[in-house]
Design a protein around this motif. Structure first.
Motif, PDB file in Angstrom:
ATOM      1  N   PHE A 161       0.852  -1.108  -0.196  1.00 40.24           N
ATOM      2  CA  PHE A 161       0.076  -0.003   0.126  1.00 40.24           C
ATOM      3  C   PHE A 161       0.931   1.208   0.083  1.00 40.24           C
ATOM      4  N   ILE A 162       1.998   1.255   0.537  1.00 38.75           N
ATOM      5  CA  ILE A 162       2.883   2.469   0.825  1.00 38.75           C
ATOM      6  C   ILE A 162       3.501   2.573  -0.551  1.00 38.75           C
ATOM      7  N   PHE A 163       3.938   1.727  -1.112  1.00 35.06           N
ATOM      8  CA  PHE A 163       4.652   1.664  -2.495  1.00 35.06           C
ATOM      9  C   PHE A 163       3.574   2.130  -3.556  1.00 35.06           C
ATOM     10  N   ALA A 164       2.480   1.502  -3.664  1.00 28.81           N
ATOM     11  CA  ALA A 164       1.469   1.820  -4.648  1.00 28.81           C
ATOM     12  C   ALA A 164       0.998   3.228  -4.552  1.00 28.81           C
ATOM     13  N   LEU A 165       0.900   3.786  -3.031  1.00 33.61           N
ATOM     14  CA  LEU A 165       0.378   5.156  -3.048  1.00 33.61           C
ATOM     15  C   LEU A 165       1.827   6.171  -3.349  1.00 33.61           C
ATOM     16  N   LEU A 166       2.851   5.810  -3.069  1.00 35.92           N
ATOM     17  CA  LEU A 166       3.954   6.519  -3.521  1.00 35.92           C
ATOM     18  C   LEU A 166       4.186   6.578  -5.220  1.00 35.92           C
ATOM     19  N   ILE A 167       4.020   5.313  -5.874  1.00 36.03           N
ATOM     20  CA  ILE A 167       4.092   5.387  -7.267  1.00 36.03           C
ATOM     21  C   ILE A 167       2.979   6.214  -7.880  1.00 36.03           C
ATOM     22  N   GLY A 168       1.830   6.038  -6.971  1.00 38.99           N
ATOM     23  CA  GLY A 168       0.612   6.765  -7.806  1.00 38.99           C
ATOM     24  C   GLY A 168       0.781   8.233  -7.580  1.00 38.99           C
ATOM     25  N   TYR A 169       1.368   8.858  -6.575  1.00 41.85           N
ATOM     26  CA  TYR A 169       1.757  10.095  -6.343  1.00 41.85           C
ATOM     27  C   TYR A 169       2.839  10.555  -7.499  1.00 41.85           C
ATOM     28  N   LEU A 170       3.886   9.888  -7.600  1.00 45.93           N
ATOM     29  CA  LEU A 170       4.860  10.089  -8.292  1.00 45.93           C
ATOM     30  C   LEU A 170       4.452  10.091  -9.891  1.00 45.93           C
ATOM     31  N   PHE A 171       3.613   9.292 -10.305  1.00 45.65           N
ATOM     32  CA  PHE A 171       3.237   9.256 -11.473  1.00 45.65           C
ATOM     33  C   PHE A 171       1.945   9.858 -11.959  1.00 45.65           C
ATOM     34  N   SER A 172       1.251  10.465 -10.929  1.00 47.69           N
ATOM     35  CA  SER A 172      -0.123  11.235 -11.085  1.00 47.69           C
ATOM     36  C   SER A 172      -0.972  10.144 -11.463  1.00 47.69           C
ATOM     37  N   LEU A 173      -1.019   8.846 -10.933  1.00 47.50           N
ATOM     38  CA  LEU A 173      -2.156   7.814 -11.223  1.00 47.50           C
ATOM     39  C   LEU A 173      -3.134   8.178 -10.070  1.00 47.50           C
ATOM     40  N   PRO A 174      -4.579   7.984 -10.515  1.00 45.17           N
ATOM     41  CA  PRO A 174      -5.452   8.233  -9.363  1.00 45.17           C
ATOM     42  C   PRO A 174      -5.598   7.265  -8.270  1.00 45.17           C
ATOM     43  N   SER A 175      -5.700   7.707  -6.984  1.00 46.20           N
ATOM     44  CA  SER A 175      -5.286   6.897  -5.949  1.00 46.20           C
ATOM     45  C   SER A 175      -6.481   5.717  -5.825  1.00 46.20           C
ATOM     46  N   ARG A 176      -7.391   5.671  -6.484  1.00 47.39           N
ATOM     47  CA  ARG A 176      -8.196   4.387  -6.501  1.00 47.39           C
ATOM     48  C   ARG A 176      -7.446   3.312  -7.442  1.00 47.39           C
ATOM     49  N   THR A 177      -6.830   3.615  -8.609  1.00 47.86           N
ATOM     50  CA  THR A 177      -5.957   2.699  -9.211  1.00 47.86           C
ATOM     51  C   THR A 177      -4.770   2.194  -8.395  1.00 47.86           C
ATOM     52  N   ALA A 178      -4.056   2.876  -7.623  1.00 45.24           N
ATOM     53  CA  ALA A 178      -3.018   2.525  -6.732  1.00 45.24           C
ATOM     54  C   ALA A 178      -3.562   1.703  -5.623  1.00 45.24           C
ATOM     55  N   LEU A 179      -4.738   2.108  -5.200  1.00 42.69           N
ATOM     56  CA  LEU A 179      -5.037   1.063  -3.873  1.00 42.69           C
ATOM     57  C   LEU A 179      -5.648  -0.017  -4.655  1.00 42.69           C
ATOM     58  N   ILE A 180      -6.259  -0.279  -5.888  1.00 39.05           N
ATOM     59  CA  ILE A 180      -6.475  -1.637  -6.154  1.00 39.05           C
ATOM     60  C   ILE A 180      -5.399  -2.423  -6.598  1.00 39.05           C
ATOM     61  N   ALA A 181      -4.503  -1.820  -7.007  1.00 47.12           N
ATOM     62  CA  ALA A 181      -3.151  -2.652  -7.300  1.00 47.12           C
ATOM     63  C   ALA A 181      -2.725  -3.004  -6.001  1.00 47.12           C
ATOM     64  N   ALA A 182      -2.531  -2.199  -5.100  1.00 48.60           N
ATOM     65  CA  ALA A 182      -1.949  -2.652  -3.746  1.00 48.60           C
ATOM     66  C   ALA A 182      -2.760  -3.841  -2.996  1.00 48.60           C
ATOM     67  N   SER A 183      -4.235  -3.783  -3.296  1.00 50.21           N
ATOM     68  CA  SER A 183      -4.979  -4.709  -2.551  1.00 50.21           C
ATOM     69  C   SER A 183      -4.885  -6.067  -3.377  1.00 50.21           C
ATOM     70  N   VAL A 184      -4.622  -5.862  -4.738  1.00 50.69           N
ATOM     71  CA  VAL A 184      -4.485  -7.235  -5.350  1.00 50.69           C
ATOM     72  C   VAL A 184      -3.035  -8.029  -4.836  1.00 50.69           C
ATOM     73  N   VAL A 185      -2.047  -7.349  -4.421  1.00 54.23           N
ATOM     74  CA  VAL A 185      -0.620  -7.701  -4.057  1.00 54.23           C
ATOM     75  C   VAL A 185      -1.129  -8.267  -2.795  1.00 54.23           C
ATOM     76  N   GLY A 186      -1.802  -7.517  -1.705  1.00 54.82           N
ATOM     77  CA  GLY A 186      -2.012  -7.896  -0.586  1.00 54.82           C
ATOM     78  C   GLY A 186      -2.818  -9.230  -0.513  1.00 54.82           C
ATOM     79  N   VAL A 187      -3.787  -9.187  -1.448  1.00 60.71           N
ATOM     80  CA  VAL A 187      -4.568 -10.812  -1.301  1.00 60.71           C
ATOM     81  C   VAL A 187      -3.868 -11.599  -1.842  1.00 60.71           C
TER      82      VAL A 187
END
Length: 77
Positions: free
Chosen positions: A33-59
């Motif tokens: 989650f930390i990594f996905a939010l950081l990447i989302g911030y750096l590359f201007s991705l929507p937070s929803r996209t970053a959180l979905i990617a992090a949740s897939v990794v967590g699951v």
């Protein structure tokens, strides 16, 4: 009461002090989650996209820790 030899990897009770696979599984979840939010911030991705990617990794980490490599009952309490 006898003390066991402490070689830096176990305690007097024989429990391991090293990092187990399940410790790593628990560490991967918030790190994703930390990594996905950081990447989302750096590359201007929507937070929803970053959180979905992090949740897939967590699951995926949870699935691995619970079903692919489940904890074994060693019989000791």
């Amino acid at each position: 009461m006898t003390d066991s030899v402490n070689d830096g990897r176990s305690t007097a009770t024989g429990r391991s002090l090293g990092v187990s696979r399940y410790d790593l599984v628990l560490a991967v979840i918030p790190a994703a989650f930390i990594f996905a939010l950081l990447i989302g911030y750096l590359f201007s991705l929507p937070s929803r996209t970053a959180l979905i990617a992090a949740s897939v990794v967590g699951v995926g980490a949870m699935f691995d820790g619970l079903f692919r490599n489940p904890p074994e009952n060693t019989g000791s309490a």
